[in-house]
Design an enzyme around this catalytic site. Structure first.
Site, PDB file in Angstrom:
ATOM      1  N   LEU A  61      -3.934  -6.627  -7.122  1.00  0.00           N
ATOM      2  CA  LEU A  61      -3.121  -7.950  -8.158  1.00  0.00           C
ATOM      3  C   LEU A  61      -4.521  -8.927  -8.681  1.00  0.00           C
ATOM      4  O   LEU A  61      -3.938  -9.088  -9.147  1.00  0.00           O
ATOM      5  CB  LEU A  61      -2.365  -8.464  -7.286  1.00  0.00           C
ATOM      6  CG  LEU A  61      -1.073  -6.967  -6.549  1.00  0.00           C
ATOM      7  CD1 LEU A  61      -0.145  -8.014  -6.353  1.00  0.00           C
ATOM      8  CD2 LEU A  61      -0.431  -6.743  -8.107  1.00  0.00           C
ATOM      9  N   ASP A 118      -4.233  -2.812 -19.368  1.00  0.00           N
ATOM     10  CA  ASP A 118      -2.869  -1.875 -20.198  1.00  0.00           C
ATOM     11  C   ASP A 118      -3.415  -0.996 -20.642  1.00  0.00           C
ATOM     12  O   ASP A 118      -2.144  -0.428 -21.186  1.00  0.00           O
ATOM     13  CB  ASP A 118      -1.637  -2.185 -19.803  1.00  0.00           C
ATOM     14  CG  ASP A 118      -1.219  -2.900 -17.527  1.00  0.00           C
ATOM     15  OD1 ASP A 118      -1.575  -2.360 -16.772  1.00  0.00           O
ATOM     16  OD2 ASP A 118      -0.516  -3.934 -18.055  1.00  0.00           O
ATOM     17  N   ASN A 163      -5.696   3.222 -13.193  1.00  0.00           N
ATOM     18  CA  ASN A 163      -4.955   1.815 -12.550  1.00  0.00           C
ATOM     19  C   ASN A 163      -3.301   2.813 -12.447  1.00  0.00           C
ATOM     20  O   ASN A 163      -2.925   3.593 -13.872  1.00  0.00           O
ATOM     21  CB  ASN A 163      -4.868   0.568 -13.832  1.00  0.00           C
ATOM     22  CG  ASN A 163      -3.852  -0.087 -12.948  1.00  0.00           C
ATOM     23  OD1 ASN A 163      -3.260  -0.459 -12.060  1.00  0.00           O
ATOM     24  ND2 ASN A 163      -3.497  -0.922 -14.482  1.00  0.00           N
ATOM     25  N   ASN A 192       1.781   2.917  -1.917  1.00  0.00           N
ATOM     26  CA  ASN A 192       0.454   3.627  -3.166  1.00  0.00           C
ATOM     27  C   ASN A 192      -0.764   4.404  -2.767  1.00  0.00           C
ATOM     28  O   ASN A 192      -0.278   5.798  -3.049  1.00  0.00           O
ATOM     29  CB  ASN A 192       0.745   2.864  -4.682  1.00  0.00           C
ATOM     30  CG  ASN A 192       1.770   2.909  -5.528  1.00  0.00           C
ATOM     31  OD1 ASN A 192       1.820   3.933  -6.426  1.00  0.00           O
ATOM     32  ND2 ASN A 192       1.922   1.705  -6.046  1.00  0.00           N
ATOM     33  N   GLY A 245       0.686  -1.347  -0.252  1.00  0.00           N
ATOM     34  CA  GLY A 245      -0.040  -0.177  -0.140  1.00  0.00           C
ATOM     35  C   GLY A 245       0.754   1.234  -0.209  1.00  0.00           C
ATOM     36  O   GLY A 245       0.147   2.254   0.373  1.00  0.00           O
ATOM     37  N   HIS A 252       0.306   1.361 -13.485  1.00  0.00           N
ATOM     38  CA  HIS A 252       1.306   0.401 -14.158  1.00  0.00           C
ATOM     39  C   HIS A 252       3.172   1.039 -14.067  1.00  0.00           C
ATOM     40  O   HIS A 252       3.625   1.851 -14.643  1.00  0.00           O
ATOM     41  CB  HIS A 252       1.069   0.533 -15.422  1.00  0.00           C
ATOM     42  CG  HIS A 252       1.769  -1.144 -15.905  1.00  0.00           C
ATOM     43  ND1 HIS A 252       1.685  -2.344 -15.435  1.00  0.00           N
ATOM     44  CD2 HIS A 252       3.077  -1.031 -17.049  1.00  0.00           C
ATOM     45  CE1 HIS A 252       2.154  -2.814 -16.123  1.00  0.00           C
ATOM     46  NE2 HIS A 252       3.240  -2.639 -16.745  1.00  0.00           N
TER      47      HIS A 252
HETATM   48  C1  GRF Z   1       4.251  -2.403  -7.038  1.00  0.00           C
HETATM   49  O1  GRF Z   1       4.678  -3.519  -7.213  1.00  0.00           O
HETATM   50  C2  GRF Z   1       3.662  -1.463  -8.165  1.00  0.00           C
HETATM   51  O2  GRF Z   1       5.631  -0.585  -8.550  1.00  0.00           O
HETATM   52  C3  GRF Z   1       2.640  -1.615  -8.559  1.00  0.00           C
HETATM   53  O3  GRF Z   1       2.441  -2.577  -7.727  1.00  0.00           O
HETATM   54  C4  GRF Z   1       2.793  -1.941  -7.053  1.00  0.00           C
HETATM   55  C5  GRF Z   1       2.238  -1.728  -5.557  1.00  0.00           C
HETATM   56  O4  GRF Z   1       3.036  -2.138  -4.831  1.00  0.00           O
HETATM   57  N1  GRF Z   1       2.419  -0.621  -8.877  1.00  0.00           N
HETATM   58  P1  GRF Z   1       2.079  -1.369  -3.098  1.00  0.00           P
HETATM   59  O5  GRF Z   1       0.885  -2.054  -2.424  1.00  0.00           O
HETATM   60  O6  GRF Z   1       1.385   0.221  -3.723  1.00  0.00           O
HETATM   61  O7  GRF Z   1       3.111  -1.298  -1.947  1.00  0.00           O
END
Ligand code: GRF
Length: 210
Positions: A100, A160, A117, A24, A22, A119
């Site tokens: 995921l 994507d 999203n 992001n 998490g 990527h």
């Molecule tokens: C990471 O691998 C990022 O590169 C991809 O999704 C994963 C997310 O990480 N977009 P997080 O759960 O947000 O730390």
């Protein structure tokens, strides 16, 4: 959701879908906490993994955080419950932040222009089915490209493949491992772009443009 025809909210109501750490999500929460998410409000965080640290991050920020189990055998059940939650919370925008699991074309088509999203590559390179986690970074290093990056895009039924909202390049360095590159792409691109895209989409939603 499905409020396109009714009076828009003052702030776009946002649900963030997560599966893991998490980081992001954390940057979205911080962006909101410091007042930069002017046209949006993070209303709900949903994880398909019970142990996801993202749920803890959401709770610490005072957000409603829910675990919604998803079995690969019955993804319809997950999407039915997800739809109910999104409707009950009148969600306007869904952000996939390290989520995921694959959403079905039926689900995606029910929310046109309302799912984004992040990527970890410069789409259309190193993207599509199978390019998740470390995979894009491994492929970047195997091919020897010198520049990679991240992309925030609108989600459509092509993995994507939806319209690109924001993109940022990141340098590949001598001696990079997939892990080092993943970290740099997050720090220099994903964590910056995703909050900006959340605000951009929120602005468009409250203005009634989408
Ligand atoms: C990471 O691998 C990022 O590169 C991809 O999704 C994963 C997310 O990480 N977009 P997080 O759960 O947000 O730390």
């Amino acid at each position: 959701m499905t409020r396109q025809n009714s009076k828009p909210h003052e702030k776009a109501q946002i649900a963030v879908l997560v599966s893991g750490n998490g980081s992001n999500l954390q940057h979205l929460l911080d962006y909101e906490a410091c007042g930069k998410l002017a046209h949006g409000e993070i209303r709900l965080v949903i994880s398909n993994h019970k142990e996801a640290y993202a749920l803890e991050r959401a709770r610490q920020a005072g957000k409603e955080a829910l675990f919604l189990p998803r079995s690969a055998k019955q993804p319809e059940q997950f999407e039915r419950e997800l739809t109910q939650l999104l409707q009950a919370h009148e969600i306007d925008l869904i952000i996939l932040a390290g989520f995921l699991a694959i959403l079905s074309p039926d689900f995606i088509q029910a929310y046109p222009n309302r799912i984004i999203n992040v990527h970890p590559s410069l789409i259309p390179a190193f993207c599509g089915k199978g390019f998740y986690g470390l995979k894009p970074h491994e492929a970047v290093l195997a091919r020897g490209v010198k520049v990679t990056g991240a992309t925030v895009h609108i989600v459509n039924e092509i993995p994507d493949g939806g319209p690109i909202l924001l993109q940022k390049a990141v340098e590949v360095r001598e001696g990079d491992t997939p892990e080092l590159l993943q970290r740099r792409v997050m720090e220099e691109a994903e964590w910056i772009l995703l909050p900006q895209a959340a605000e951009l989409m929120s602005q468009r939603i409250v203005a009634g443009e989408i």
